[in-house]
Design an enzyme around this catalytic site. Sequence first.
Site, PDB file in Angstrom:
ATOM      1  N   CYS A  44       0.889  -1.266  -0.122  1.00  0.00           N
ATOM      2  CA  CYS A  44      -0.014   0.092   0.078  1.00  0.00           C
ATOM      3  C   CYS A  44       0.833   1.312  -0.036  1.00  0.00           C
ATOM      4  CB  CYS A  44      -0.918   0.001   1.246  1.00  0.00           C
ATOM      5  SG  CYS A  44      -1.928  -1.504   1.388  1.00  0.00           S
ATOM      6  N   HIS A  48      -3.211   6.935   2.706  1.00  0.00           N
ATOM      7  CA  HIS A  48      -3.858   5.817   2.500  1.00  0.00           C
ATOM      8  C   HIS A  48      -5.144   5.242   2.858  1.00  0.00           C
ATOM      9  CE1 HIS A  48      -4.081   1.710   1.234  1.00  0.00           C
ATOM     10  NE2 HIS A  48      -3.658   1.219   2.482  1.00  0.00           N
ATOM     11  N   ASN A  64      -9.997  -0.165  -0.138  1.00  0.00           N
ATOM     12  CA  ASN A  64      -8.759  -0.356   0.006  1.00  0.00           C
ATOM     13  C   ASN A  64      -8.253  -0.667  -1.283  1.00  0.00           C
ATOM     14  OD1 ASN A  64      -6.020  -0.510   0.532  1.00  0.00           O
ATOM     15  ND2 ASN A  64      -6.088  -1.518   2.303  1.00  0.00           N
TER      16      ASN A  64
HETATM   17  O1  UT7 Z   1      -3.747  -1.347   3.623  1.00  0.00           O
HETATM   18  C1  UT7 Z   1      -2.869  -2.299   4.521  1.00  0.00           C
HETATM   19  C2  UT7 Z   1      -3.193  -2.070   5.777  1.00  0.00           C
HETATM   20  N1  UT7 Z   1      -4.298  -2.507   6.262  1.00  0.00           N
HETATM   21  C3  UT7 Z   1      -5.018  -1.907   7.146  1.00  0.00           C
HETATM   22  O2  UT7 Z   1      -4.574  -0.958   7.691  1.00  0.00           O
HETATM   23  C4  UT7 Z   1      -6.208  -2.726   7.781  1.00  0.00           C
HETATM   24  C5  UT7 Z   1      -6.035  -2.765   9.078  1.00  0.00           C
HETATM   25  N2  UT7 Z   1      -6.967  -3.308   9.924  1.00  0.00           N
HETATM   26  C6  UT7 Z   1      -8.103  -2.978  10.038  1.00  0.00           C
HETATM   27  O3  UT7 Z   1      -8.850  -2.126   9.365  1.00  0.00           O
HETATM   28  C7  UT7 Z   1      -9.408  -3.532  11.230  1.00  0.00           C
HETATM   29  O4  UT7 Z   1      -8.319  -4.342  11.824  1.00  0.00           O
HETATM   30  C8  UT7 Z   1     -10.407  -4.750  10.337  1.00  0.00           C
HETATM   31  C9  UT7 Z   1     -11.183  -3.930   9.430  1.00  0.00           C
HETATM   32  C10 UT7 Z   1      -9.673  -5.435   9.428  1.00  0.00           C
HETATM   33  C11 UT7 Z   1     -11.020  -5.281  11.556  1.00  0.00           C
HETATM   34  O5  UT7 Z   1     -11.708  -4.447  12.415  1.00  0.00           O
HETATM   35  P1  UT7 Z   1     -11.392  -4.729  13.987  1.00  0.00           P
HETATM   36  O6  UT7 Z   1     -12.135  -3.730  14.609  1.00  0.00           O
HETATM   37  O7  UT7 Z   1     -10.022  -4.741  14.273  1.00  0.00           O
HETATM   38  O8  UT7 Z   1     -12.094  -6.239  14.119  1.00  0.00           O
HETATM   39  P2  UT7 Z   1     -11.727  -7.527  14.634  1.00  0.00           P
HETATM   40  O9  UT7 Z   1     -10.653  -8.082  13.758  1.00  0.00           O
HETATM   41  O10 UT7 Z   1     -11.212  -7.250  16.042  1.00  0.00           O
HETATM   42  O11 UT7 Z   1     -13.079  -8.379  14.630  1.00  0.00           O
HETATM   43  C12 UT7 Z   1     -13.749  -7.945  15.515  1.00  0.00           C
HETATM   44  C13 UT7 Z   1     -15.004  -9.251  15.341  1.00  0.00           C
HETATM   45  C14 UT7 Z   1     -14.532 -10.554  15.062  1.00  0.00           C
HETATM   46  O12 UT7 Z   1     -15.435 -11.282  15.811  1.00  0.00           O
HETATM   47  P3  UT7 Z   1     -15.377 -12.047  17.328  1.00  0.00           P
HETATM   48  O13 UT7 Z   1     -14.118 -12.912  17.283  1.00  0.00           O
HETATM   49  O14 UT7 Z   1     -15.225 -10.881  18.143  1.00  0.00           O
HETATM   50  O15 UT7 Z   1     -16.514 -12.717  17.492  1.00  0.00           O
HETATM   51  C15 UT7 Z   1     -14.526 -10.759  13.815  1.00  0.00           C
HETATM   52  O16 UT7 Z   1     -14.782 -12.350  13.525  1.00  0.00           O
HETATM   53  O17 UT7 Z   1     -15.639  -8.767  13.806  1.00  0.00           O
HETATM   54  C16 UT7 Z   1     -15.920  -9.999  13.125  1.00  0.00           C
HETATM   55  N3  UT7 Z   1     -15.690  -9.760  11.931  1.00  0.00           N
HETATM   56  C17 UT7 Z   1     -16.581  -9.408  11.147  1.00  0.00           C
HETATM   57  N4  UT7 Z   1     -18.065  -9.213  11.241  1.00  0.00           N
HETATM   58  C18 UT7 Z   1     -18.936  -9.045  10.431  1.00  0.00           C
HETATM   59  C19 UT7 Z   1     -14.419  -9.477  11.045  1.00  0.00           C
HETATM   60  N5  UT7 Z   1     -14.856  -9.412   9.918  1.00  0.00           N
HETATM   61  C20 UT7 Z   1     -16.195  -9.108   9.850  1.00  0.00           C
HETATM   62  C21 UT7 Z   1     -17.228  -8.743   8.835  1.00  0.00           C
HETATM   63  N6  UT7 Z   1     -18.352  -8.745   9.146  1.00  0.00           N
HETATM   64  N7  UT7 Z   1     -16.827  -8.475   7.280  1.00  0.00           N
END
Ligand code: UT7
Length: 329
Positions: free
Chosen positions: A116, A256, A286
């Site tokens: 990225c 980004h 993204n």
């Molecule tokens: O471009 C290069 C760099 N990339 C980035 O900068 C991305 C960085 N990361 C992020 O943007 C975030 O970490 C995400 C958007 C990927 C995830 O958000 P989060 O607030 O960190 O969520 P999480 O990974 O802690 O997940 C929370 C919950 C989980 O469920 P449990 O385990 O708490 O029951 C996930 O399974 O949300 C669940 N989850 C979803 N639920 C519905 C993960 N993806 C989804 C989804 N829909 N698409």
Amino acid sequence: MSEASKVRIAGVGSHVPERILTNKDLEAMVETSDEWITSRTGIRERHIAADGEPSSSLGIAAAQAALKDAGISAEELDLIIVATITPDYIYPSTASILQQALGATRAVAYDIEAACSGFIYGITIGEQYIASGRAEKVLVVAAETLSKITDWQDRNTCVLFGDGAGAAVLTRAVDDSCILSSYIGGDGAFGELLYMPAGGSLNPASERTVLERMHYMKMSGNEVFRAAVNAMNNAASKAMAMAGITSKDVDLIIPHQANMRIIQSVAKFMEVDMAKVYVNLDRFGNTSAATIGIALREAMDRGVVKKGSVVAMVAFGGGFTWGSLIFRC
Ligand code: UT7
């Protein structure tokens, strides 16, 4: 920096594929909701390339728009750098494909891979060629079709990414419209937090790699999130210090576009109002290296960036890689 070694962004172009995939569409594909995606990321829809539409097609269109904007022809180019993690082939380079398609017969062409951060890495490299006298006109293209390496069964990643391309033409500066500073960095210790395990020389394509879904990108979202905020803050601080300015002197920040919450954290750290931060991830998601070029073109078209505006770009990506580049428009 001597006057003669100053470099400017003389033209900017972008291109995205036609098809739009909305959060509603994703609800029918994986267990997710528009509410989750919007509140956790800020993304509402993204553009997805058609079958048979590779990164080079998007890159060629963005490059042609940037060349037109700069008022120069492809034959004048000395160098083409394509930043991509979704090249058409492992080899030849996507830059070679662009060189031929654009008719840039004099240009040296090669790819770089900084995920990225690729657009900022590419411009930083191109700037050095011009500043050192090795080139006069450089085309930097960030072209990505992340949809092709997305696991459409993995809700953790498939809601985040989109396809698109951004391009910039670099030339020697003629006045004070020029790149003021650029800073790039990285840390290879964290490579496997955001990567595609197969398809390279470590895990060449095999029946096993396909069955184990190793040809798709994998991301440890939480860890990447935290690293992104820290690295982008650090990169922006370094680039501002190198330019001898503070965030008060910056008219627009183009970060980004990965996650609205990351962008808000960076704005808070830089002590700038969100009104000075360009955001379009709601409509494009993204697009990896392409996000900043797409946002810059849009900001120019909307009159948010004008002649004389000081713009700070800041990015973070797989590798890990990061960077920030400040220029006067
Ligand atoms: O471009 C290069 C760099 N990339 C980035 O900068 C991305 C960085 N990361 C992020 O943007 C975030 O970490 C995400 C958007 C990927 C995830 O958000 P989060 O607030 O960190 O969520 P999480 O990974 O802690 O997940 C929370 C919950 C989980 O469920 P449990 O385990 O708490 O029951 C996930 O399974 O949300 C669940 N989850 C979803 N639920 C519905 C993960 N993806 C989804 C989804 N829909 N698409």
